[in-house]
Each structure stands twice: as C-alpha cells, then as structure tokens.
Design a protein around this motif. Structure first.
Motif, PDB file in Angstrom:
ATOM      1  N   PHE A  81       1.157  -1.021  -0.159  1.00 35.80           N
ATOM      2  CA  PHE A  81      -0.133  -0.185  -0.343  1.00 35.80           C
ATOM      3  C   PHE A  81       0.671   1.235   0.111  1.00 35.80           C
ATOM      4  O   PHE A  81       0.514   2.095   0.458  1.00 35.80           O
ATOM      5  CB  PHE A  81      -1.463   0.264   1.161  1.00 35.80           C
ATOM      6  N   ARG A  82       2.257   1.041   0.203  1.00 33.00           N
ATOM      7  CA  ARG A  82       2.724   2.622  -0.477  1.00 33.00           C
ATOM      8  C   ARG A  82       3.413   2.608  -1.886  1.00 33.00           C
ATOM      9  O   ARG A  82       4.395   3.414  -2.685  1.00 33.00           O
ATOM     10  CB  ARG A  82       4.401   2.337   0.347  1.00 33.00           C
ATOM     11  N   HIS A 117      -5.842  12.960   1.766  1.00 31.06           N
ATOM     12  CA  HIS A 117      -5.756  11.655   1.224  1.00 31.06           C
ATOM     13  C   HIS A 117      -7.094  10.947   1.129  1.00 31.06           C
ATOM     14  O   HIS A 117      -7.069   9.795   0.539  1.00 31.06           O
ATOM     15  CB  HIS A 117      -4.949  10.853   2.212  1.00 31.06           C
ATOM     16  N   ASN A 171     -13.693   8.787   3.802  1.00 24.95           N
ATOM     17  CA  ASN A 171     -14.720   7.289   3.417  1.00 24.95           C
ATOM     18  C   ASN A 171     -15.823   7.223   3.265  1.00 24.95           C
ATOM     19  O   ASN A 171     -16.375   6.741   2.534  1.00 24.95           O
ATOM     20  CB  ASN A 171     -13.882   6.629   4.525  1.00 24.95           C
ATOM     21  N   VAL A 218      -7.542   1.348  -5.089  1.00 22.68           N
ATOM     22  CA  VAL A 218      -6.947  -0.063  -5.703  1.00 22.68           C
ATOM     23  C   VAL A 218      -7.833  -1.181  -5.511  1.00 22.68           C
ATOM     24  O   VAL A 218      -7.719  -2.157  -6.492  1.00 22.68           O
ATOM     25  CB  VAL A 218      -5.777  -0.311  -4.183  1.00 22.68           C
ATOM     26  N   TYR A 219      -9.221  -0.782  -4.573  1.00 20.21           N
ATOM     27  CA  TYR A 219      -9.872  -1.655  -4.609  1.00 20.21           C
ATOM     28  C   TYR A 219     -10.665  -1.841  -5.842  1.00 20.21           C
ATOM     29  O   TYR A 219     -11.098  -2.543  -6.625  1.00 20.21           O
ATOM     30  CB  TYR A 219     -10.595  -1.979  -3.663  1.00 20.21           C
ATOM     31  N   TYR A 261      -6.753   6.493  -2.065  1.00 23.50           N
ATOM     32  CA  TYR A 261      -5.440   6.069  -2.978  1.00 23.50           C
ATOM     33  C   TYR A 261      -5.771   4.417  -2.759  1.00 23.50           C
ATOM     34  O   TYR A 261      -5.918   3.833  -3.612  1.00 23.50           O
ATOM     35  CB  TYR A 261      -4.604   5.669  -1.864  1.00 23.50           C
ATOM     36  N   ARG A 262      -6.658   3.560  -1.760  1.00 21.31           N
ATOM     37  CA  ARG A 262      -7.349   2.420  -1.576  1.00 21.31           C
ATOM     38  C   ARG A 262      -8.220   2.125  -2.293  1.00 21.31           C
ATOM     39  O   ARG A 262      -8.604   0.988  -2.444  1.00 21.31           O
ATOM     40  CB  ARG A 262      -7.445   2.382   0.113  1.00 21.31           C
ATOM     41  N   LEU A 310      -1.326   4.997   7.219  1.00 23.25           N
ATOM     42  CA  LEU A 310      -0.954   5.819   5.678  1.00 23.25           C
ATOM     43  C   LEU A 310       0.437   6.137   5.630  1.00 23.25           C
ATOM     44  O   LEU A 310       1.759   5.567   4.599  1.00 23.25           O
ATOM     45  CB  LEU A 310      -0.998   6.290   4.666  1.00 23.25           C
ATOM     46  N   TRP A 329       0.708  -0.531  -8.712  1.00 19.35           N
ATOM     47  CA  TRP A 329      -0.622  -1.159  -8.742  1.00 19.35           C
ATOM     48  C   TRP A 329      -1.191  -1.856 -10.381  1.00 19.35           C
ATOM     49  O   TRP A 329      -2.052  -3.066  -9.829  1.00 19.35           O
ATOM     50  CB  TRP A 329      -1.648  -0.995  -8.180  1.00 19.35           C
TER      51      TRP A 329
END
Lengths: 593, 288
Positions: free
Chosen positions: A216-217, B87, B90, A310-311, A306-307, A587, A223
């Motif tokens: 996750f960096r 960032h 959610n 990715v997901y 970011y996540r 993070l 990715w």
C-alpha cells in the motif's frame, strides 16, 4: 514487509547482469529500461502502421471504390481503386489487430511496464531479465507474422479482429486462408510474449520491492500493472489456445468451429471473449494507473482515495472475467445466463465510476499545473467518461441488440481505447520522457499536438455515435449501397476528413519527440517535483538503476504536506520524529528493514 | 437544441453537401443525426430505454464535466496558493459507490425484464410464419402456402441445395413458396421468423424494426417475432461480417397493407413435388 526485504536481498544474487555495450545494447540488452524503450519505439512504429490502415479504410467509407454514381459509373471519382471489398475487410481486421496487439498492449505494458516497475519499486531490474528480452523479440516476431498476411496470396486476414468462426476457420468462406493462418499464428505467438511478460512482472513486484515499500505504498501505476499482469496470465492462454485451434481448422482438417462438420462456432466466441473482455481492461488499467499518478503530481495533491482506487482496480480485475457473455447476447443465449451477464456487466461499471470520482477528487483543491502531460491526463478522464456512458447503452440488453453492431459501438470503443488509452500513453510519454532520455519535450509543440489531437479526435469519433444510432452497420465496405445510409454519407466524409486531420496531427508529436532527443532542455533528476523512486536517480538512470538500494519511508503521494518547506516529500526521505500529523498515520507506518 | 448547435450542424452539413462530389437525392424520412423511423412494437420500448439512459448519462455527464471544468479553473496553479492536503474521504467513497450500484442494478433489472419479455413472449397464434436463411451473400426467404404452415426446419438438414433444411416429405412444406432477397410483410400482423444460416454467421438486421439477430450456422432461431405498425419500404441488412460480399448482402423488405400482401402472395408459384428440395435431401446428407 520483512519478507519483501529478505527476498529482495535474496533476489539480488541472481538477477545481476553486466551492462551490454555498443550496438548490442540496443538489440540484445537485458536491461529493463532498454527493453522498455525497444517496446516503446516498436509500438509507436506500429501505431503509425495501424493509423495508416485506418486512414485507408476511412477513405473507402467516404469515397467507396464500389459506389454506383448517379451517371451509372462504378467508383467514386475520388476513390482509391485498389481498395476492393476484400481488401477493405483486411484493412479493418488488421487495423484492429495491430492497434490491440501491437500498439496499446505493448506500449502500456511492454514499454511503460518494463521501464517503470523496477524504477518505481526500487529494484535494479526485472526478476527474469533474459525472459524479458525474449518476450520483446517474440512479440516483435508476432507482429511481423501478422502483417506478413498483406504479402501472401489471398491477402491478410479479413474476418474481423474478433475472427468469428466459421468465417475465419474455413478458407473457402474467407478467401484468405494463408493470411488468416498467419493471423492466428501471430495471435498464438503474441500470447506467449504476454505470458512471459506477465509472470515476470508479478514475480518482480512481489519479490523485489525495496525495503519499506509495502503493497500500500506502491504507486497506482505499479498496482495497475500488477493487476493487469494477473489478467494477462489468466486470459491470454485461452486466446493462444483458440488461435492454435484456428490454425488446425484452417490447415490440418480439424473441425473445432465448423458446424457443417460437427463443430461449434459458439466455442470460438466463448474462447475469444473469455480473453476478449479481460483484454478490454488489460488495455485500460495500466492507463488508469499512470493517469492517477500524473494527475496527483500535477495537482500537487495525494491521490484521492488511494485504497478505494486499488480496490476498484481489483474489483475490475475479478468482474472482468465474468462479463464476457455480454458480447454474445446477440448470438441467442439462455435467458438466465444473459440476465447474469447483464447484471455483471452493469456492476463492472461501478468501479469505473468510483475511479472517475476519485480522479475528480484528486484535482479538487489542488494547485494544478497545466503541462502537456497533465492536459493529456485530463483528456483521458473526460474521454473515458464519454466512453463509459456509451458503454451503459451497450450493457442494457435490449438496447444492445439494436446498437451492438453499428458505428455506435465503434464510437464507444474508440472513446475508451483512443480517448482513454492513447491519451494516457501520450500523457505518460510527455511525463516520463525526461526520465527516459534526460531531456524535456518541448511544451509549446506538446500543447499544439494535444489541442489538435483532442479536437480532431472528437470531430472524428463523436459523430460515429450519431451514424450508429442512425443505423449504420460496422464492417461494411460501402455504405452507399444502402438506401437508409446514403443520406449519412456527408457525415461519413466529415469523419474521414477529421481522421486525416487526426493522423497528420501526430507529425507534430514525432517532430517534438525526435527533436527533443538532442535539443530538449536538460531535465535533471526530478523535473516534475514528484515523490516516487524513479525521480531519485539520474535521467536516464544508469545500469542497475540505484547506486544503493533505497529505503522507503512513506506512501507514494506525499504532496503539499502541511508544515514542510516544499510541497512534496520523496518516498525515500526518512520520517522526522517531530513530523506534524498531516494524514492518517496508517498511511505511513514506521519503516522496516 | 441551441441556436448555435443548429447553425453549426446546418453549416457543417451544408458545406459537406456542397463539397461532396455528388448530390444525394434520397433523403431519409428522419434526420441524419438521430434514430431512424421506428415501425415495430418492441422498437418503441427500446427507444424509450435509449432515452432513459440518454437522460441519465446526460445529467451525470453535465455534473461530472461541470465539476471537472470548475475544478480546472478554480484550482489552477496560482502563485502563493498551495494545494489542500487530503488523502480522501471514506464517507464520500461509500456514497459514490452505493449510488451507482443502485442505478446500475436498476438499469440491469429493467433491461433484463424487457429483454425477457421480448424473448419469452410467444408470437400470437395468427402470426405469419416466415423462414429466412442467410448464405454468402444473400437471403433465402420462404413463405407458407395456403395452409399457413411452413415446412419444419431442421438445422441438421440445412445444406447446399436445401437452404431451409426441410424434409421433402413434410406435407406442410409442399405448398410453400420461396423468394430471394425479397420480403413483404402485411402491416399490423405479427410475423414470426425462423432464422438460419447455410454457411457462416449472418445477422438479420432491420434498423427501423430495432431488430437484430445473429444467425449462427447449425441452429434455427424461432423466437424472433415482431409486428410492423406502419407501412414503408426498408432494407434487410446482414450485420455480421460474412466475407467479401458482406457489404451488399441486403434484401428488399416492404411492409404493405393486407390487400397488397395478398396480391403479392397470389403471384407466387408454390413449390411442387419436383422442387429442388426433394433432390436436395441426398445432397445435404452427403454434405454432412
């Protein structure tokens, strides 16, 4: 992460190799950067071949050589007489084949995958440098084999890039048995190159990340390539198998696909689309990853979510394997099955929507620099949105049956593949050119190129939606034979003129690209003030990339962190103990190793 | 449609028309920029669906592009103004995941329901039965005779000289008549199609009917039916690449008043026992 450290140190022993010198450096080098450039230059050459094929077929559509003129003569006075219907079929078949297998896949995955993965994860090279170079030459050979079809009796393959059997599998039906066999052989060999590349990428990313470079960096470009490699590994062997079966059917008397002899044409469609739909994502995911990075750097902001990004890509990867049937609604399919494919096809639009919103989130609140790379990246997002919208029409089964084989779908996939992938490729070239060649490309020429490409692209492909809804079939050599299409002919001519404009705009790019090799402003290590590891080394990076293996202390997107002098922090910059809390601490865990 | 758009379209079209080397005498019944005329009962539903999606994507597009342009202008780089450090969020991620999920699921369910009806709804009993079999590069068409029944098609019997795969001894088939590239349908009467192919994949495509069906060789498709609700002359086009002559594989297709249809049928001679079909049986078997 500690395993990554160990295996990295472990891997060092066997992947070291000496730098090749002289001509050998550019022909048979094991350096991932040279291999990346080999892919880049070859696929750009193929891009111009594929583009020339497109212009020829567009010319035929505007001024058909078969058109019956009002005075009774056959052939539009402006037509090119050598474009007969069979050659026209070969033109669009080979245009698509070249663009898919020899341009978009190799430039995204071969060129940028090879060049960027080791540099971005802090590795000296790929895990298997020899296989890497082999994959390039095998890929190049596949290109020459497919294009050789133009020079054999009967001409090149002419059954469409989807090669539907039994037209593709019976020489008497397609009239180009040799060309078709070369095409199928080319696909088979092309598949081998993809498989070699794919497991190399996966091994490299899993085992050779620098200390501290947790998954996750990883930058999103890595990715994306990682997920793409899995798609390749699972989808391409199916296509290779289908290609081999086609060669057998054409030449050795088997009848896998010929119903007259007990074969099953739908088998080809299932095999082809089981590959073909993941392929769609293979051709867009790396573009999405690179664009995410370019948007972030030039907005001076971390990637938004970011996540989630990715997901979303992982979800696309999974769903991409269960939507292939939507290409076959029109073949007559069981209703339960078509319902399942219909739902999965709609659902796969969700991760794409998520990504779009996150790209908007990334530029929101930024401090946007409008360099050429950024303009192309923004164009990618806009064009991808339009391509996504037209995809929704296609995903709706009843609408699909009306528009599936019209110019509407031609518009759709060009918005995704050209508007999407090719704009991303331009963005990536403008962005990483300084790293690759040590000099900047000219911004003025770059912006002229961007503006011309963007305008002509839309003038060329947007009206295709209209003629498609108007009922114009794809893959017909002469629309003027149809009463209901004759009135659309001025639009077709307009599209052709725009296509020519689009093609010739690329000369600006070529001039810029080659002129800048010598005359560009020296770039220095980090001209864009980006954070990832490739920008910590010389431009171009030396053999082995990093003098000492870097240690990674933070994620890939530390832009505009409050309390810092400059608005970016390199990934290998150690965390200061009194660092102000700017972002969630998860993070940026403490470095390992 | 704004004034400017109209002006632009006219300008472009006018220029193209003037520039085109020939004049185009034929004009469409509908504008060249949009859907062709629609004469089939399912076609209206399909068009409605197209408009639903068009509105949906149009509104979403306006929002997305609006936001994009706003951000591009508002957040352009200015000296002394830094970027926000964020960032992500959610809550936003959940919102913009959930909303599309529901929209897309609704679209999928709506589309599947319509598709199911189009496919499952049986043709009315009085439907005119017509067989259409594609070949490189033309259309074999078979109409029932006075008994209103078509001979039974068997995909395994379709062959070089037996395009419809009909058993020579089938009494229903004896009075049928055939045409080539020529279809006539009575208006307001349901028509059930029996589609097949002799060689490669063809597709039955009539844009004005919003109708498309692949014809994969080795099977007969019995589920397609439609009802044309107004008269006109159209073209049946092959819309699955089928080889060199694909582009000109089209047939005449007319929707006419009932009386005209009956007159047309009257002019057709029925197949006799000596029709090619009887001798074709052996050839077809030999072909296999």
């Amino acid at each position: 992460m500690s395993t990554a450290t160990m295996t990295h140190a472990d891997a060092h022993g066997h992947h070291d190799h000496h730098e090749a010198t002289g001509w050998k450096k550019y022909i048979w080098s094991l350096d991932h950067k040279i291999i990346g450039l080999q892919y880049l230059f070859s696929s750009l050459a193929f891009l111009f071949i594929g583009g020339a094929l497109a212009l020829l077929l567009r010319w035929q559509l505007a001024f058909p050589s078969t058109q019956v003129m009002p005075d009774g003569n056959v052939g539009n006075p402006l037509s090119l007489p050598f474009i007969n219907p069979q050659f026209y079929n070969a033109l669009f078949t080979m245009h698509a084949t070249v663009m898919v297998f020899l341009v978009v896949m190799p430039v995204l995955i071969g060129a940028f995958g090879n060049y960027l993965i080791p540099l971005k994860i802090g590795a000296g090279d790929m895990a298997f440098p020899l296989i890497n170079e082999l994959s390039y030459w095998v890929w190049l050979a596949s290109g020459f084999i497919m294009l050789a079809g133009f020079f054999v009796a009967g001409g090149a393959a002419a059954a469409g890039w989807t090669g539907y059997a039994p037209l593709s599998s019976v020489g008497a039906y397609n009239g180009a048995r040799i060309g078709q066999s070369l095409w199928a052989t080319g696909l088979f060999i092309n598949g081998l190159a993809s498989i070699m590349g794919a497991f190399n990428y996966i091994t490299t990313i899993v085992n050779m990340r620098a200390p501290g470079m947790g998954f996750f960096r990883l930058p999103l470009a890595v990715w994306a390539l990682f997920i793409t490699a899995f798609l390749l590994l699972l989808a391409v062997p199916v296509l290779s198998a289908a290609g081999a079966m086609l060669v057998l059917d054409l030449n050795f008397g088997t009848n896998f696909f010929n119903p007259a002899k007990g074969g099953q044409p739908l088998l080809w469609q299932h095999l082809f689309w089981f590959f073909g739909h993941p392929e769609v994502y293979i051709m867009i995911l790396p573009a999405m990853g690179m664009v995410s990075d370019i948007l972030s750097v030039n907005s001076r902001k971390p990637v938004f979510g970011y996540r989630a990004m990715v997901y979303a890509m992982i979800a696309i990867g999974f769903l991409g394997f269960i939507v292939w049937g939507h290409h076959m609604f029109v073949s007559g399919m069981n209703l339960v099955l078509s319902a399942a494919f219909g739902v999965s096809t709609m659902v796969i639009a969700v991760p794409s929507a998520i990504k779009t919103f996150n790209w908007l989130g990334t530029i929101w609140g930024g401090s946007i620099r409008f360099n050429t790379a950024m303009l192309n990246a923004l164009a990618f997002v806009a064009m991808f949105v339009i391509g996504g919208f037209s995809g929704i029409f296609m995903a709706s089964t009843p609408v699909n049956i009306f528009v599936h084989h019209t110019y509407f779908i031609v518009a759709h996939f060009h918005y995704v593949l050209f508007g999407g992938s090719i704009f991303a490729v331009f963005a990536a070239i403008y962005f990483w050119y300084p790293k690759m060649f040590g000099r900047m490309m000219n911004e003025t020429l770059g912006k002229i190129h961007f503006a011309l490409t963007f305008i002509f692209f839309n003038l060329c492909f947007f009206p295709m939606h209209n003629v498609g809804l108007g009922g114009m079939m794809r893959r017909i050599a002469d629309p003027t034979v149809y009463e209901h299409l004759r009135a659309l002919q001025p639009i077709n001519q307009f599209i052709t003129l725009s296509a020519i404009g689009l093609g010739f705009s690329q000369i600006v790019f070529l001039v810029n690209f080659f002129r800048s090799l010598r005359h560009g402003v020296p770039a220095g290590r980090n001209p864009w003030e980006a954070t990832t590891l490739e920008w910590t080394v010389d431009s171009p990076p030396g053999h082995g990339n990093f003098a000492t293996t870097p240690t990674v202390y933070r994620g890939a997107y530390d832009y505009s962190v409050p309390g810092h002098g400059k608005d970016y922090i390199m990934q290998n910059e150690p965390t200061e103990p009194d660092h102000p809390a700017g972002s969630p601490s998860r993070l940026r865990p403490a470095p390992v190793g | 449609m704004s004034k400017f758009c109209r002006f632009f379209r006219r300008g472009v079209l006018g220029a193209m028309l003037a520039w085109a080397s020939t004049g185009w005498a034929e004009m469409r019944e509908t504008g060249v920029w949009w859907l062709p005329r629609n004469v089939s009962h399912f076609g209206h539903e399909i068009d409605f669906m197209i408009y639903v999606i068009l509105w949906l994507t149009g509104i979403t597009g306006a929002l997305v592009f609006g936001a994009m342009i706003y951000f591009i202008v508002k957040y352009r780089h200015r000296a002394g103004v830094g970027a926000i450090h964020s960032h992500g969020n959610n809550t936003l991620e959940v919102v913009w995941t959930t909303i599309p999920v529901f929209i897309f699921l609704a679209l999928a369910i709506y589309g599947n329901e319509m598709w199911g009806r189009m496919r499952m709804e049986k043709a009315p009993a009085d439907a005119l039965q017509v067989a259409v079999v594609g070949e490189q590069f033309g259309w074999n068409v078979r109409y029932p005779g006075p008994d209103g029944k078509l001979g039974k098609m068997d995909s395994r019997k379709i062959g070089k000289d037996n395009p419809f795969g009909i058993d020579a001894n089938d009494p229903d088939g004896k009075d049928d008549f055939t045409t080539y590239n020529d279809l006539v349908f009575p208006v307001n009467r349901p028509v059930q199609l029996h589609l097949g192919s002799k060689d490669v994949i063809h597709a039955f495509y009539v844009p004005e009917f919003r109708l498309y069906q692949d014809m994969v060789p080795g099977r007969v498709y019995d589920f397609v039916w439609f009802k044309a609700d107004s008269v006109g002359s159209f073209q049946l086009a092959c819309n699955q690449l089928c080889g060199q002559g694909h582009y000109k594989m089209f047939g005449k297709l007319a929707v006419v008043p009932d009386s005209d249809y009956l007159a047309w049928v009257k002019g057709k001679a029925p197949l006799t026992a000596a029709s090619p079909n009887s001798s074709a049986e052996t050839t077809a078997v030999a072909n296999r």
